[in-house]
Design a protein around this motif. Structure first.
Motif: not given
Length: 298
Positions: A255, A290-292, A276, A294-295, A279, A298
């Motif tokens: 992030k 730790t970064t989502q 992905h 699905e936001d 990530s 991104y």
């Protein structure tokens, strides 16, 4: 010290502001940037930052709004003088910036830190004596790569990776070529070139090459040599490598690294497969992701 309506702008940020582009340079949009030179006329005529307009003054020596400026429409208003570094010290740029804010600037006015002296020392190739640019000239203006880490790491497209003047002006010594095609600027392979042949497709594997890319960039960092990472458009494959290096070098989360990249370049958009993989790289570096992702950002 705060001055109402004013912020300080780093030279790197102005450099990147001048380089934003899609098909055409953002500078071809008349509402994108109003860049104002608050120095005296002789200094302006001798040389100024490309596209800058001279701040007009009335008979009493007070600053006025340039003709046809349309402050309420401008996304970015930037003012510089010779060497103002902070808002507290006052100076011509501050006086001009306050006037532009009070006259109705749509957004906060930015004061270039260090003024013309610092900016022109860092980016001498962006100096000019040209006062007026025609619309066609603005459309055809060639952008430089985006500066991600000052003086060291740059993000670009295929044209920029192969333009000799860019390598010279930015002192580029290392290339990470993320295009399928072999590049032409460096005629022979060697320690200055890393070629990552990857399709810009969701299923393509860039993850397995990220550690090698980070190690390559680190070798140039140790020698204080600038590196340009580029792909066809400079928005997906090369952007993915840049994010990976920021995570590796600064120990930033995905992030944080992605946020820094998008602050530097507004057009980057790695494909979902690469997000992905970043990530997964975050998990490799720090033991967990730790970064989502699905936001929708991104």
């Amino acid at each position: 010290m705060e001055v109402e309506g004013l912020d300080v702008l780093e030279p790197t940020d102005l450099y990147n502001m001048l380089q934003q582009a899609t098909i055409y340079s953002n500078l071809s949009d008349p509402n994108y940037l109003l860049l104002i030179d608050a120095r005296n006329k002789n200094e302006y005529n001798e040389s100024h930052v490309v596209t800058a307009k001279k701040a007009p003054k009335d008979a009493e020596g007070s600053f006025g709004v340039p003709y046809d400026a349309e402050l309420e429409c401008k996304q970015n208003v930037v003012v510089y003088d010779s060497n103002t570094k902070t808002l507290r010290e006052g100076g011509l740029a501050i006086d001009c910036g306050v006037m532009l804010w009070e006259k109705g600037s749509r957004n906060r006015v930015k004061i270039l830190k260090g003024g013309y002296e610092e900016f022109s020392a860092l980016y001498p190739f962006l100096r000019t004596q040209k006062v007026m640019f025609m619309p066609k000239e603005m459309d055809e203006m060639k952008s430089y790569p985006i500066e991600i880490i000052h003086g060291f790491l740059y993000l670009g497209n295929w044209r920029q990776g192969n333009a000799p003047y860019i390598q010279k002006d930015l002192k580029i010594k290392g290339h990470v070529n993320c295009c399928l095609e072999s590049e032409t600027f460096f005629s022979e392979p060697g320690p200055h070139l890393l070629h990552l042949q990857v399709n810009d497709e969701v299923e393509a594997d860039l993850y397995s090459k990220l550690q090698n890319a980070c190690a390559f960039i680190d070798t140039h960092k140790e020698k204080n040599e600038a590196v340009l990472v580029f792909s066809s458009l400079g928005i997906s494959r090369s952007a993915t490598v840049i994010v990976a290096y920021l995570m590796h070098h600064f120990k930033w989360t995905l992030k944080e690294a992605y946020g820094h990249l998008t602050q530097c370049c507004s057009t980057v958009r790695p494909n979902r497969g690469f997000i992905h993989q970043l990530s997964k790289f975050e998990e490799y570096l720090f033991g967990k992701a730790t970064t989502q992702i699905e936001d929708p950002n991104y």
